[in-house]
Design a protein around this motif. Sequence first.
Motif, PDB file in Angstrom:
ATOM      1  N   MET A   1      32.274  36.414  46.765  1.00 15.49           N
ATOM      2  CA  MET A   1      31.816  35.876  45.490  1.00 15.49           C
ATOM      3  C   MET A   1      32.865  36.113  44.392  1.00 15.49           C
ATOM      4  SD  MET A   1      28.037  36.468  43.838  1.00 15.49           S
ATOM      5  CE  MET A   1      27.253  36.160  45.415  1.00 15.49           C
ATOM      6  N   ASN A   2      33.458  37.306  44.440  1.00 17.26           N
ATOM      7  CA  ASN A   2      34.589  37.633  43.566  1.00 17.26           C
ATOM      8  C   ASN A   2      34.298  37.442  42.069  1.00 17.26           C
ATOM      9  OD1 ASN A   2      35.739  37.951  46.036  1.00 17.26           O
ATOM     10  ND2 ASN A   2      37.572  36.768  45.603  1.00 17.26           N
ATOM     11  N   ARG A   3      33.136  37.909  41.640  1.00 24.82           N
ATOM     12  CA  ARG A   3      32.844  37.950  40.214  1.00 24.82           C
ATOM     13  C   ARG A   3      32.991  39.376  39.724  1.00 24.82           C
ATOM     14  NH1 ARG A   3      27.135  35.667  39.207  1.00 24.82           N
ATOM     15  NH2 ARG A   3      26.715  36.510  41.281  1.00 24.82           N
ATOM     16  N   LEU A   4      33.135  39.545  38.424  1.00 18.89           N
ATOM     17  CA  LEU A   4      33.295  40.883  37.863  1.00 18.89           C
ATOM     18  C   LEU A   4      31.990  41.669  38.034  1.00 18.89           C
ATOM     19  CD1 LEU A   4      35.506  42.473  36.301  1.00 18.89           C
ATOM     20  CD2 LEU A   4      34.293  41.843  34.206  1.00 18.89           C
ATOM     21  N   PRO A   5      32.048  42.894  38.580  1.00 20.61           N
ATOM     22  CA  PRO A   5      30.829  43.697  38.727  1.00 20.61           C
ATOM     23  C   PRO A   5      30.192  43.994  37.370  1.00 20.61           C
ATOM     24  CG  PRO A   5      32.661  44.651  39.965  1.00 20.61           C
ATOM     25  CD  PRO A   5      33.239  43.581  39.107  1.00 20.61           C
ATOM     26  N   THR A   6      28.889  44.170  37.370  1.00 24.52           N
ATOM     27  CA  THR A   6      28.160  44.470  36.135  1.00 24.52           C
ATOM     28  C   THR A   6      28.667  45.743  35.478  1.00 24.52           C
ATOM     29  OG1 THR A   6      26.210  43.447  37.133  1.00 24.52           O
ATOM     30  CG2 THR A   6      25.839  44.781  35.173  1.00 24.52           C
ATOM     31  N   CYS A   7      29.112  46.697  36.291  1.00 24.88           N
ATOM     32  CA  CYS A   7      29.533  47.997  35.745  1.00 24.88           C
ATOM     33  C   CYS A   7      30.919  47.956  35.107  1.00 24.88           C
ATOM     34  CB  CYS A   7      29.494  49.063  36.831  1.00 24.88           C
ATOM     35  SG  CYS A   7      30.668  48.807  38.186  1.00 24.88           S
ATOM     36  N   CYS A   8      31.642  46.838  35.253  1.00 19.94           N
ATOM     37  CA  CYS A   8      33.022  46.754  34.754  1.00 19.94           C
ATOM     38  C   CYS A   8      33.120  45.878  33.509  1.00 19.94           C
ATOM     39  CB  CYS A   8      33.946  46.190  35.832  1.00 19.94           C
ATOM     40  SG  CYS A   8      34.176  47.265  37.251  1.00 19.94           S
ATOM     41  N   ALA A   9      33.913  46.331  32.544  1.00 21.63           N
ATOM     42  CA  ALA A   9      34.253  45.517  31.383  1.00 21.63           C
ATOM     43  C   ALA A   9      35.335  44.514  31.786  1.00 21.63           C
ATOM     44  CB  ALA A   9      34.736  46.417  30.249  1.00 21.63           C
ATOM     45  N   LEU A  36      26.005  50.329  37.056  1.00 28.57           N
ATOM     46  CA  LEU A  36      26.219  49.870  38.427  1.00 28.57           C
ATOM     47  C   LEU A  36      24.954  49.212  38.961  1.00 28.57           C
ATOM     48  CD1 LEU A  36      28.212  49.949  40.911  1.00 28.57           C
ATOM     49  CD2 LEU A  36      26.947  51.991  41.624  1.00 28.57           C
ATOM     50  N   ALA A  37      25.060  47.960  39.364  1.00 27.49           N
ATOM     51  CA  ALA A  37      23.922  47.212  39.897  1.00 27.49           C
ATOM     52  C   ALA A  37      23.924  47.256  41.421  1.00 27.49           C
ATOM     53  CB  ALA A  37      23.978  45.766  39.411  1.00 27.49           C
ATOM     54  N   ALA A  38      22.759  47.072  42.005  1.00 25.25           N
ATOM     55  CA  ALA A  38      22.628  47.152  43.464  1.00 25.25           C
ATOM     56  C   ALA A  38      23.496  46.127  44.175  1.00 25.25           C
ATOM     57  CB  ALA A  38      21.162  46.976  43.848  1.00 25.25           C
ATOM     58  N   ASP A  39      23.748  44.996  43.516  1.00 22.85           N
ATOM     59  CA  ASP A  39      24.542  43.945  44.166  1.00 22.85           C
ATOM     60  C   ASP A  39      25.977  43.872  43.655  1.00 22.85           C
ATOM     61  OD1 ASP A  39      24.091  42.984  41.627  1.00 22.85           O
ATOM     62  OD2 ASP A  39      23.568  40.943  42.277  1.00 22.85           O
ATOM     63  N   ASP A  40      26.469  44.924  42.985  1.00 24.89           N
ATOM     64  CA  ASP A  40      27.810  44.855  42.386  1.00 24.89           C
ATOM     65  C   ASP A  40      28.917  44.698  43.431  1.00 24.89           C
ATOM     66  OD1 ASP A  40      27.473  44.627  39.691  1.00 24.89           O
ATOM     67  OD2 ASP A  40      27.957  46.705  39.200  1.00 24.89           O
ATOM     68  N   PHE A  41      28.805  45.357  44.575  1.00 24.52           N
ATOM     69  CA  PHE A  41      29.839  45.192  45.605  1.00 24.52           C
ATOM     70  C   PHE A  41      29.807  43.765  46.158  1.00 24.52           C
ATOM     71  CE2 PHE A  41      29.940  49.782  45.489  1.00 24.52           C
ATOM     72  CZ  PHE A  41      31.256  50.080  45.797  1.00 24.52           C
ATOM     73  N   GLN A  42      28.605  43.264  46.422  1.00 24.81           N
ATOM     74  CA  GLN A  42      28.482  41.888  46.905  1.00 24.81           C
ATOM     75  C   GLN A  42      28.993  40.922  45.841  1.00 24.81           C
ATOM     76  OE1 GLN A  42      24.461  40.720  47.693  1.00 24.81           O
ATOM     77  NE2 GLN A  42      25.037  38.756  48.591  1.00 24.81           N
ATOM     78  N   ARG A  43      28.657  41.168  44.592  1.00 29.03           N
ATOM     79  CA  ARG A  43      29.074  40.313  43.482  1.00 29.03           C
ATOM     80  C   ARG A  43      30.601  40.229  43.415  1.00 29.03           C
ATOM     81  NH1 ARG A  43      26.526  39.049  38.534  1.00 29.03           N
ATOM     82  NH2 ARG A  43      27.954  38.779  36.791  1.00 29.03           N
ATOM     83  N   ALA A  44      31.263  41.375  43.656  1.00 32.52           N
ATOM     84  CA  ALA A  44      32.721  41.428  43.568  1.00 32.52           C
ATOM     85  C   ALA A  44      33.404  40.977  44.860  1.00 32.52           C
ATOM     86  CB  ALA A  44      33.166  42.843  43.221  1.00 32.52           C
ATOM     87  N   GLY A  45      32.635  40.803  45.933  1.00 32.24           N
ATOM     88  CA  GLY A  45      33.246  40.435  47.214  1.00 32.24           C
ATOM     89  C   GLY A  45      34.026  41.575  47.827  1.00 32.24           C
ATOM     90  N   CYS A  69      40.654  46.024  39.974  1.00 37.48           N
ATOM     91  CA  CYS A  69      41.947  45.997  39.280  1.00 37.48           C
ATOM     92  C   CYS A  69      43.086  45.713  40.253  1.00 37.48           C
ATOM     93  CB  CYS A  69      42.189  47.324  38.566  1.00 37.48           C
ATOM     94  SG  CYS A  69      41.138  47.616  37.122  1.00 37.48           S
ATOM     95  N   ALA A  70      43.036  46.356  41.437  1.00 43.25           N
ATOM     96  CA  ALA A  70      44.099  46.161  42.432  1.00 43.25           C
ATOM     97  C   ALA A  70      44.148  44.708  42.900  1.00 43.25           C
ATOM     98  CB  ALA A  70      43.882  47.099  43.616  1.00 43.25           C
ATOM     99  N   ARG A  71      42.992  44.124  43.164  1.00 49.64           N
ATOM    100  CA  ARG A  71      42.973  42.734  43.602  1.00 49.64           C
ATOM    101  C   ARG A  71      43.528  41.806  42.518  1.00 49.64           C
ATOM    102  NH1 ARG A  71      37.412  40.756  45.595  1.00 49.64           N
ATOM    103  NH2 ARG A  71      36.908  41.018  43.395  1.00 49.64           N
ATOM    104  N   ALA A  72      43.133  42.044  41.266  1.00 47.86           N
ATOM    105  CA  ALA A  72      43.621  41.212  40.170  1.00 47.86           C
ATOM    106  C   ALA A  72      45.124  41.357  39.986  1.00 47.86           C
ATOM    107  CB  ALA A  72      42.891  41.571  38.875  1.00 47.86           C
ATOM    108  N   GLY A  79      49.852  35.904  44.011  1.00 43.70           N
ATOM    109  CA  GLY A  79      48.835  34.911  44.317  1.00 43.70           C
ATOM    110  C   GLY A  79      47.924  35.236  45.480  1.00 43.70           C
ATOM    111  N   ARG A  80      48.095  36.410  46.114  1.00 39.69           N
ATOM    112  CA  ARG A  80      47.249  36.721  47.265  1.00 39.69           C
ATOM    113  C   ARG A  80      45.916  37.319  46.802  1.00 39.69           C
ATOM    114  NH1 ARG A  80      50.410  40.544  50.994  1.00 39.69           N
ATOM    115  NH2 ARG A  80      52.228  39.950  49.754  1.00 39.69           N
ATOM    116  N   ASP A  81      44.856  37.028  47.545  1.00 45.65           N
ATOM    117  CA  ASP A  81      43.529  37.599  47.296  1.00 45.65           C
ATOM    118  C   ASP A  81      43.313  38.693  48.334  1.00 45.65           C
ATOM    119  OD1 ASP A  81      40.921  38.200  46.786  1.00 45.65           O
ATOM    120  OD2 ASP A  81      40.141  36.176  47.002  1.00 45.65           O
TER     121      ASP A  81
END
Length: 233
Positions: A1-9, A36-45, A69-72, A79-81
Amino acid sequence: MNRLPTCCAPLQHHWPLPRPIPGAVLVSCAFDPARLAADDFQRAGIEPNASLQRSVAKRQAEYLAGRVCARAALLQLDGRDYVPATHADRSPIWPAGIRGSITHGKGWAAAVVADAASCRGIGLDQETLLDEARAERLAEEILTPAELQRLDRSQLALSVTLTFSLKESLFKTLYPLTLQRFYFEHAELLEWSADGLARLRLLTDLSPEWRHGAELSGQFCVNHGQLLSLVSV
């Protein structure tokens, strides 16, 4: 999914240190374990391992923030994910041809990456500035006798925190190159200046290349009671 986790600014793509490293990318973010939300890891992929799934919210949030941060940073670099997994010794597993480092402290995480062709090793560390009493207690554990002799007691808290942090950054730089563990007494901070530059020296042999007496440059910055240091070769 690769969205920003709820716990991160929102992520910051910046270089807060005084001297840029050619070809290196640094990304940071604030994080809040309480969010930290229960789905934050899933949200971030990002897939947590079994040990991480059993850990407390603070550990999960700091791991997640550091990997985001490392992935970004890698995405910006080439350009690698890619999300670094973890070695048995808990160090990040970087892609072939990449040097990198992750750090996290009180509510803040960062990662730095560089191409191995331009940077052989890089280490990043963040620490909350010690208070005077704790710095006094820890000084003899962290500083060598020579460092204690040079210690500027008018800046005791900064000096002890800086020495600790730079030695952590030094370890993160050299351990992947030598696969040899070393400790606070095996390096010394020779000098540092108000403009954020520093010089360190090894006090032990780690490999045929990295021997007693080898000197390395470091740098640091202090913002809102947080110290960030970096060593690179």
